[in-house]
Design a protein around this motif. Structure first.
Motif, PDB file in Angstrom:
ATOM      1  N   GLN A  43       0.829  -1.208   0.000  1.00 34.43           N
ATOM      2  CA  GLN A  43       0.000   0.000   0.000  1.00 34.43           C
ATOM      3  C   GLN A  43       0.862   1.255   0.000  1.00 34.43           C
ATOM      4  O   GLN A  43       0.550   2.234  -0.674  1.00 34.43           O
ATOM      5  N   GLY A  44       1.989   1.220   0.745  1.00 38.72           N
ATOM      6  CA  GLY A  44       2.901   2.366   0.752  1.00 38.72           C
ATOM      7  C   GLY A  44       3.471   2.641  -0.626  1.00 38.72           C
ATOM      8  O   GLY A  44       3.578   3.800  -1.051  1.00 38.72           O
ATOM      9  N   ILE A  45       3.817   1.588  -1.349  1.00 37.01           N
ATOM     10  CA  ILE A  45       4.340   1.767  -2.714  1.00 37.01           C
ATOM     11  C   ILE A  45       3.229   2.247  -3.633  1.00 37.01           C
ATOM     12  O   ILE A  45       3.431   3.127  -4.465  1.00 37.01           O
ATOM     13  N   VAL A  54      17.303   2.147  -1.662  1.00 39.51           N
ATOM     14  CA  VAL A  54      18.685   2.195  -1.180  1.00 39.51           C
ATOM     15  C   VAL A  54      19.343   0.882  -1.586  1.00 39.51           C
ATOM     16  O   VAL A  54      18.897  -0.197  -1.211  1.00 39.51           O
ATOM     17  N   PHE A  55      20.389   0.998  -2.392  1.00 45.89           N
ATOM     18  CA  PHE A  55      21.081  -0.164  -2.960  1.00 45.89           C
ATOM     19  C   PHE A  55      22.418  -0.366  -2.280  1.00 45.89           C
ATOM     20  O   PHE A  55      23.170   0.589  -2.129  1.00 45.89           O
ATOM     21  N   PRO A  56      22.752  -1.608  -1.906  1.00 47.19           N
ATOM     22  CA  PRO A  56      21.899  -2.788  -2.018  1.00 47.19           C
ATOM     23  C   PRO A  56      20.869  -2.802  -0.904  1.00 47.19           C
ATOM     24  O   PRO A  56      21.081  -2.241   0.165  1.00 47.19           O
ATOM     25  N   GLY A  57      19.763  -3.444  -1.170  1.00 47.98           N
ATOM     26  CA  GLY A  57      18.668  -3.486  -0.212  1.00 47.98           C
ATOM     27  C   GLY A  57      18.555  -4.834   0.476  1.00 47.98           C
ATOM     28  O   GLY A  57      19.330  -5.747   0.222  1.00 47.98           O
ATOM     29  N   GLY A  58      17.568  -4.936   1.328  1.00 49.85           N
ATOM     30  CA  GLY A  58      17.298  -6.178   2.051  1.00 49.85           C
ATOM     31  C   GLY A  58      16.579  -7.191   1.178  1.00 49.85           C
ATOM     32  O   GLY A  58      16.390  -6.986  -0.020  1.00 49.85           O
ATOM     33  N   LYS A  59      16.123  -8.270   1.811  1.00 54.01           N
ATOM     34  CA  LYS A  59      15.560  -9.382   1.047  1.00 54.01           C
ATOM     35  C   LYS A  59      14.289  -9.037   0.284  1.00 54.01           C
ATOM     36  O   LYS A  59      13.996  -9.668  -0.710  1.00 54.01           O
ATOM     37  N   GLY A  60      13.548  -8.058   0.692  1.00 50.51           N
ATOM     38  CA  GLY A  60      12.331  -7.684  -0.028  1.00 50.51           C
ATOM     39  C   GLY A  60      12.493  -6.479  -0.937  1.00 50.51           C
ATOM     40  O   GLY A  60      11.565  -6.109  -1.655  1.00 50.51           O
ATOM     41  N   ALA A  61      13.657  -5.862  -0.934  1.00 51.71           N
ATOM     42  CA  ALA A  61      13.844  -4.600  -1.650  1.00 51.71           C
ATOM     43  C   ALA A  61      13.627  -4.734  -3.156  1.00 51.71           C
ATOM     44  O   ALA A  61      12.989  -3.870  -3.770  1.00 51.71           O
ATOM     45  N   ASN A  62      14.136  -5.790  -3.758  1.00 53.02           N
ATOM     46  CA  ASN A  62      13.951  -5.938  -5.200  1.00 53.02           C
ATOM     47  C   ASN A  62      12.504  -6.258  -5.555  1.00 53.02           C
ATOM     48  O   ASN A  62      12.042  -5.910  -6.640  1.00 53.02           O
ATOM     49  N   VAL A  63      11.782  -6.908  -4.647  1.00 56.71           N
ATOM     50  CA  VAL A  63      10.351  -7.132  -4.871  1.00 56.71           C
ATOM     51  C   VAL A  63       9.647  -5.773  -4.883  1.00 56.71           C
ATOM     52  O   VAL A  63       8.830  -5.480  -5.767  1.00 56.71           O
ATOM     53  N   GLU A  64       9.968  -4.935  -3.921  1.00 58.37           N
ATOM     54  CA  GLU A  64       9.378  -3.599  -3.860  1.00 58.37           C
ATOM     55  C   GLU A  64       9.758  -2.780  -5.088  1.00 58.37           C
ATOM     56  O   GLU A  64       8.925  -2.049  -5.637  1.00 58.37           O
ATOM     57  N   PHE A  65      10.999  -2.898  -5.529  1.00 59.17           N
ATOM     58  CA  PHE A  65      11.444  -2.238  -6.747  1.00 59.17           C
ATOM     59  C   PHE A  65      10.566  -2.693  -7.916  1.00 59.17           C
ATOM     60  O   PHE A  65      10.127  -1.884  -8.733  1.00 59.17           O
ATOM     61  N   GLY A  66      10.309  -3.986  -7.999  1.00 53.42           N
ATOM     62  CA  GLY A  66       9.470  -4.521  -9.070  1.00 53.42           C
ATOM     63  C   GLY A  66       8.038  -4.026  -8.996  1.00 53.42           C
ATOM     64  O   GLY A  66       7.421  -3.731 -10.025  1.00 53.42           O
ATOM     65  N   ILE A  67       7.495  -3.942  -7.789  1.00 52.53           N
ATOM     66  CA  ILE A  67       6.137  -3.418  -7.627  1.00 52.53           C
ATOM     67  C   ILE A  67       6.084  -1.964  -8.093  1.00 52.53           C
ATOM     68  O   ILE A  67       5.175  -1.570  -8.837  1.00 52.53           O
ATOM     69  N   ALA A  68       7.062  -1.179  -7.663  1.00 54.69           N
ATOM     70  CA  ALA A  68       7.103   0.230  -8.071  1.00 54.69           C
ATOM     71  C   ALA A  68       7.217   0.344  -9.597  1.00 54.69           C
ATOM     72  O   ALA A  68       6.558   1.188 -10.211  1.00 54.69           O
ATOM     73  N   THR A  69       8.004  -0.509 -10.205  1.00 54.47           N
ATOM     74  CA  THR A  69       8.136  -0.514 -11.653  1.00 54.47           C
ATOM     75  C   THR A  69       6.801  -0.869 -12.307  1.00 54.47           C
ATOM     76  O   THR A  69       6.353  -0.196 -13.239  1.00 54.47           O
ATOM     77  N   ALA A  70       6.159  -1.934 -11.811  1.00 55.91           N
ATOM     78  CA  ALA A  70       4.883  -2.360 -12.384  1.00 55.91           C
ATOM     79  C   ALA A  70       3.808  -1.289 -12.251  1.00 55.91           C
ATOM     80  O   ALA A  70       2.931  -1.179 -13.114  1.00 55.91           O
ATOM     81  N   LYS A  73       5.915   3.843 -11.152  1.00 60.26           N
ATOM     82  CA  LYS A  73       6.457   4.883 -10.263  1.00 60.26           C
ATOM     83  C   LYS A  73       7.882   5.251 -10.689  1.00 60.26           C
ATOM     84  O   LYS A  73       8.683   4.369 -11.006  1.00 60.26           O
ATOM     85  N   PRO A  74       8.232   6.522 -10.670  1.00 60.91           N
ATOM     86  CA  PRO A  74       9.642   6.879 -10.833  1.00 60.91           C
ATOM     87  C   PRO A  74      10.428   6.305  -9.652  1.00 60.91           C
ATOM     88  O   PRO A  74       9.940   6.301  -8.516  1.00 60.91           O
ATOM     89  N   LEU A  95      18.483  -0.027 -15.070  1.00 57.88           N
ATOM     90  CA  LEU A  95      18.844   0.838 -16.193  1.00 57.88           C
ATOM     91  C   LEU A  95      17.632   1.293 -17.001  1.00 57.88           C
ATOM     92  O   LEU A  95      17.781   1.934 -18.039  1.00 57.88           O
ATOM     93  N   MET A  96      16.436   0.976 -16.531  1.00 53.82           N
ATOM     94  CA  MET A  96      15.221   1.373 -17.234  1.00 53.82           C
ATOM     95  C   MET A  96      15.043   2.886 -17.174  1.00 53.82           C
ATOM     96  O   MET A  96      15.576   3.550 -16.279  1.00 53.82           O
ATOM     97  N   SER A  97      14.278   3.424 -18.098  1.00 49.62           N
ATOM     98  CA  SER A  97      14.184   4.884 -18.235  1.00 49.62           C
ATOM     99  C   SER A  97      13.518   5.577 -17.042  1.00 49.62           C
ATOM    100  O   SER A  97      13.765   6.755 -16.811  1.00 49.62           O
ATOM    101  N   HIS A  98      12.710   4.880 -16.275  1.00 49.89           N
ATOM    102  CA  HIS A  98      12.048   5.513 -15.123  1.00 49.89           C
ATOM    103  C   HIS A  98      12.909   5.438 -13.854  1.00 49.89           C
ATOM    104  O   HIS A  98      12.502   5.906 -12.800  1.00 49.89           O
ATOM    105  N   VAL A  99      14.102   4.865 -13.974  1.00 52.95           N
ATOM    106  CA  VAL A  99      14.994   4.672 -12.832  1.00 52.95           C
ATOM    107  C   VAL A  99      16.153   5.667 -12.931  1.00 52.95           C
ATOM    108  O   VAL A  99      16.796   5.792 -13.966  1.00 52.95           O
ATOM    109  N   HIS A 100      16.399   6.356 -11.835  1.00 52.13           N
ATOM    110  CA  HIS A 100      17.471   7.342 -11.760  1.00 52.13           C
ATOM    111  C   HIS A 100      18.399   6.929 -10.624  1.00 52.13           C
ATOM    112  O   HIS A 100      17.945   6.709  -9.501  1.00 52.13           O
TER     113      HIS A 100
END
Length: 128
Positions: A43-45, A54-70, A73-74, A95-100
């Motif tokens: 819900q927060g995402i 924040v890279f590198p992240g914890g065990k759920g960070a890449n899942v959250e990154f994927g949710i934000a991408t889906a 979200k910038p 390296l996707m265009s919405h990622v800075h």
């Protein structure tokens, strides 16, 4: 003070609002608590205007990154290791265009962030 808390503080100083603070999660959890946490993190995402990773992240960070991408979200990566732009260490998704991505101090990230989004109207942040 840890990096994530410092980033949250400087972005709040810029007028942003954190939509979920995962640092408040209990250290010891059972499956029911973990399910509740997962729903709150999602819900927060969903509620944020942009996602700070924040890279590198914890065990759920890449899942959250994927949710934000889906969710379209910038994403602003705070790269603590200077590896995001290293072809041998990075993920293609970073390296996707919405990622800075940014590598440097928290104070310099604040300046970078202000410059990046000064033309946009963001009001909330999820940091993980």
């Amino acid at each position: 003070m840890n990096t994530i808390k410092r980033i949250s503080d400087v972005l709040e100083d810029c007028g942003c609002q954190q939509t979920y603070d995962w640092s408040e999660n209990p250290v010891k959890s059972d499956l029911k608590i973990l399910q509740t946490i997962a729903n709150k993190e999602y819900q927060g995402i969903n509620d944020c205007d942009f996602f700070v990773f924040v890279f590198p992240g914890g065990k759920g960070a890449n899942v959250e990154f994927g949710i934000a991408t889906a969710l379209g979200k910038p994403i602003y990566i705070f790269d603590t290791t200077d590896q995001v732009k290293n072809p041998e260490k990075t993920s293609t998704f970073y390296l996707m265009s919405h990622v800075h991505s940014f590598h440097g101090t928290v104070d310099a990230f604040k300046d970078y962030f202000i410059n990046e989004v000064s033309r946009k109207s963001f009001h909330s942040v999820s940091d993980k």
